[in-house]
Write an enzyme that holds these catalytic residues in place. Structure first.
Site, PDB file in Angstrom:
ATOM      1  N   CYS A  34       0.907  20.010  -3.752  1.00  0.00           N
ATOM      2  CA  CYS A  34       2.242  19.556  -3.356  1.00  0.00           C
ATOM      3  C   CYS A  34       2.937  18.825  -4.502  1.00  0.00           C
ATOM      4  CB  CYS A  34       2.167  18.652  -2.120  1.00  0.00           C
ATOM      5  SG  CYS A  34       1.249  17.139  -2.397  1.00  0.00           S
ATOM      6  N   ASP A  36       2.499  15.789  -5.498  1.00  0.00           N
ATOM      7  CA  ASP A  36       2.665  14.352  -5.310  1.00  0.00           C
ATOM      8  C   ASP A  36       1.721  13.583  -6.224  1.00  0.00           C
ATOM      9  OD1 ASP A  36       4.440  15.082  -3.470  1.00  0.00           O
ATOM     10  OD2 ASP A  36       3.335  14.433  -1.714  1.00  0.00           O
ATOM     11  N   CYS A  59       5.368  12.398  -0.665  1.00  0.00           N
ATOM     12  CA  CYS A  59       5.875  12.498   0.700  1.00  0.00           C
ATOM     13  C   CYS A  59       5.800  11.132   1.392  1.00  0.00           C
ATOM     14  CB  CYS A  59       5.067  13.524   1.480  1.00  0.00           C
ATOM     15  SG  CYS A  59       3.424  12.956   1.896  1.00  0.00           S
ATOM     16  N   CYS A 103      -2.986  13.264   2.512  1.00  0.00           N
ATOM     17  CA  CYS A 103      -2.212  12.235   1.811  1.00  0.00           C
ATOM     18  C   CYS A 103      -3.005  10.932   1.779  1.00  0.00           C
ATOM     19  CB  CYS A 103      -0.866  12.006   2.483  1.00  0.00           C
ATOM     20  SG  CYS A 103      -0.030  13.530   2.971  1.00  0.00           S
TER      21      CYS A 103
HETATM   22 FE1  FES Z   1       1.663  15.738  -0.792  1.00  0.00          FE
HETATM   23 FE2  FES Z   1       1.515  14.189   1.310  1.00  0.00          FE
HETATM   24  S1  FES Z   1       2.248  16.207   1.237  1.00  0.00           S
HETATM   25  S2  FES Z   1       0.619  13.865  -0.602  1.00  0.00           S
END
Ligand code: FES
Length: 148
Positions: A34, A36, A59, A103
């Site tokens: 993702c 992140d 997120c 996450c």
């Molecule tokens: Fe990427 Fe939450 S969707 S850390």
């Protein structure tokens, strides 16, 4: 997405956001799927985490879990901080939707990565103490969906 009130609170008002200058340990982990990224800064005095700050580009659940993770390790000994699992973070937040569990793994790993850095800086091999850091959450049900 159904989030608990606590998740929404920590997302809207994250605790301990920022950086620590001259931190004793800095850990950065990212989720390749993702994209992140979480960065954790620790100040450690006499084996106690006296201060902790984080920066998360990710997120809402990643922000809420890193915020809660900092609250859970602040003031704790390194030993106790290492026992803070992603499950403990999730429980403290009154749960997370299944697609957001990864996450919280990122939050746990960010703390561990910062502690690993602390030991490395002192010339100590962190792996036997901290364990392997898995920056990749694919084993934990990551869907790569960062939408809140
Ligand atoms: Fe990427 Fe939450 S969707 S850390």
């Amino acid at each position: 997405m159904n989030y608990s009130e606590k998740v929404m609170d920590h997302f809207a008002n994250p605790r301990n956001v920022g950086e620590i200058e001259n931190a004793d340990g800095i850990g950065e982990v990212g989720n390749p799927k993702c994209g992140d990224i979480m960065k954790m800064y620790l100040k450690i005095e006499n084996g106690i985490i006296s201060d902790v700050k984080f920066k998360t580009f990710g997120c809402g659940a990643a922000i809420a879990t890193s915020s809660m993770a900092t609250e859970l390790v602040k003031g704790k000994s390194i030993e106790d901080a290492l026992k803070v699992t992603n499950k403990a973070v999730m429980e403290a937040l009154d749960g997370l939707p299944p697609v957001k569990v990864h996450c919280s793994v990122l939050a746990e790993q960010a703390i561990k990565a910062a502690l690993a850095d602390y030991y490395t800086k002192r010339g100590i091999d962190p792996t036997p103490i901290v364990g392997e850091i898995t920056e990749d959450c694919h084993d934990s049900g990551c869907t790569g969906s960062c939408s809140i």
